[in-house]
Structures are given as structure tokens and as C-alpha cells.
Scaffold this motif. Sequence first.
Motif, PDB file in Angstrom:
ATOM      1  N   GLU A  47       0.828  -1.201   0.000  1.00 38.98           N
ATOM      2  CA  GLU A  47       0.000   0.000   0.000  1.00 38.98           C
ATOM      3  C   GLU A  47       0.867   1.258   0.000  1.00 38.98           C
ATOM      4  OE1 GLU A  47      -3.137   1.610   3.126  1.00 38.98           O
ATOM      5  OE2 GLU A  47      -3.626  -0.412   2.438  1.00 38.98           O
ATOM      6  N   ALA A  48       2.008   1.197   0.676  1.00 35.83           N
ATOM      7  CA  ALA A  48       2.914   2.341   0.719  1.00 35.83           C
ATOM      8  C   ALA A  48       3.761   2.453  -0.543  1.00 35.83           C
ATOM      9  CB  ALA A  48       3.821   2.231   1.941  1.00 35.83           C
ATOM     10  N   GLY A  49       3.729   1.420  -1.402  1.00 37.16           N
ATOM     11  CA  GLY A  49       4.461   1.465  -2.649  1.00 37.16           C
ATOM     12  C   GLY A  49       5.882   0.936  -2.568  1.00 37.16           C
ATOM     13  N   TYR A  50       6.241   0.275  -1.480  1.00 36.46           N
ATOM     14  CA  TYR A  50       7.590  -0.258  -1.329  1.00 36.46           C
ATOM     15  C   TYR A  50       7.770  -1.632  -1.963  1.00 36.46           C
ATOM     16  CZ  TYR A  50       8.504   3.506   1.960  1.00 36.46           C
ATOM     17  OH  TYR A  50       8.675   4.733   2.532  1.00 36.46           O
ATOM     18  N   ILE A  51       6.687  -2.377  -2.099  1.00 37.36           N
ATOM     19  CA  ILE A  51       6.721  -3.718  -2.681  1.00 37.36           C
ATOM     20  C   ILE A  51       5.706  -3.745  -3.823  1.00 37.36           C
ATOM     21  CG2 ILE A  51       6.272  -6.169  -2.278  1.00 37.36           C
ATOM     22  CD1 ILE A  51       7.025  -5.825   0.591  1.00 37.36           C
ATOM     23  N   PRO A  52       6.070  -4.341  -4.960  1.00 34.74           N
ATOM     24  CA  PRO A  52       5.091  -4.424  -6.055  1.00 34.74           C
ATOM     25  C   PRO A  52       3.939  -5.373  -5.702  1.00 34.74           C
ATOM     26  CG  PRO A  52       7.083  -5.664  -6.601  1.00 34.74           C
ATOM     27  CD  PRO A  52       7.362  -4.946  -5.311  1.00 34.74           C
ATOM     28  N   VAL A  53       2.811  -5.142  -6.345  1.00 32.39           N
ATOM     29  CA  VAL A  53       1.630  -5.975  -6.128  1.00 32.39           C
ATOM     30  C   VAL A  53       1.411  -6.838  -7.359  1.00 32.39           C
ATOM     31  CG1 VAL A  53      -0.836  -5.978  -5.649  1.00 32.39           C
ATOM     32  CG2 VAL A  53       0.598  -4.171  -4.715  1.00 32.39           C
ATOM     33  N   SER A  54       1.335  -8.156  -7.139  1.00 29.37           N
ATOM     34  CA  SER A  54       1.026  -9.092  -8.222  1.00 29.37           C
ATOM     35  C   SER A  54      -0.247  -9.838  -7.847  1.00 29.37           C
ATOM     36  CB  SER A  54       2.176 -10.082  -8.410  1.00 29.37           C
ATOM     37  OG  SER A  54       3.374  -9.413  -8.672  1.00 29.37           O
ATOM     38  N   PRO A  55      -1.405  -9.302  -8.225  1.00 33.72           N
ATOM     39  CA  PRO A  55      -2.667  -9.913  -7.819  1.00 33.72           C
ATOM     40  C   PRO A  55      -2.877 -11.274  -8.480  1.00 33.72           C
ATOM     41  CG  PRO A  55      -3.070  -7.969  -9.175  1.00 33.72           C
ATOM     42  CD  PRO A  55      -1.596  -8.103  -9.019  1.00 33.72           C
TER      43      PRO A  55
END
Length: 154
Positions: free
Chosen positions: A102-110
Amino acid sequence: MRKALSAGTLWGLAGLSFIAVYREVFETILFYQALWVQTDTAGKSMALSGFGAGVAVLVVLAWVVFRYSVRLPLRQFFSATGILMFVLAIIFAGKGVAALQEAGYIPVSPISFPRIDLLGIYPNIQGLLLQLGLLLLALFLWYGLPARRKAALS
């Protein structure tokens, strides 16, 4: 333990115990301080209520342990608390990854997976892989080390 006590290093054990307890108290204080800063008035009253309930439960648990310590099955007690700690680690890992995403530090792979907020399970590969790794570690520690557990009991 016997070797340490017979060698006269009781002060070393006492110092190590003090440091371990001090560390846990410090972590608890940091947790409550962060909780206190991030909540409103209603949240602060809930935090105080939770703190009071926790103290009450600990007082009762301490009384039970001191009163029935000879008959209390400490092995089963610590097994249950160990399992609880692994469950909490899995939940906190999922929520931590979600917060970092959510903070943008880790990418999201849904991915297609159910979302269970209470258990910290979110439909993304990063959080689920970390939680799976923790679950596999728990299973390995529980089932993968029977020879070591038997040797420790002897």
C-alpha cells in the motif's frame, strides 16, 4: 542449564533473563505507543480496555501457573503458545506485506485467491508466498525434526 548452574554462572543466566524480559517489555511499550498515536479517542479507550483485559488474563494465568505448577502440563502449554505464535506470525506477515504494498515499497502481483482480512490473507503472490514459507517452516519444525525432539526429551 545444569552445567551453567554448576559452573557458578548464575549471574550470567540472571543477566540474560533480564535482557530477554527487558527486550519484550520494550517491544510492548513501542507497540502500545504506536497504537496510541495512530488512534482517535474511541480507539484510545479500546486500547486501554484491551490493555486492562490483557493484564487481567495475565494475572489469572500467573495465579494458575503458580498455584498448579506441579500439575500443570508445561510441555503442552508451551506447544500451544508456540502454535499461536506461528499463527500470529503468518497473520502479521500478510498484513505487513499488504501495508508495504500500500505504501508502494513492494510491487503488487494480484492473483485469484480469496481475501480474508482477519487472517491477513490477501490475493497477491508476494504475501501468499511469504505466508506459505512460514507455514512450511512451521511444518518442518514440527514434523521434520523428530530425532532432535526425541534426543532433547531424553
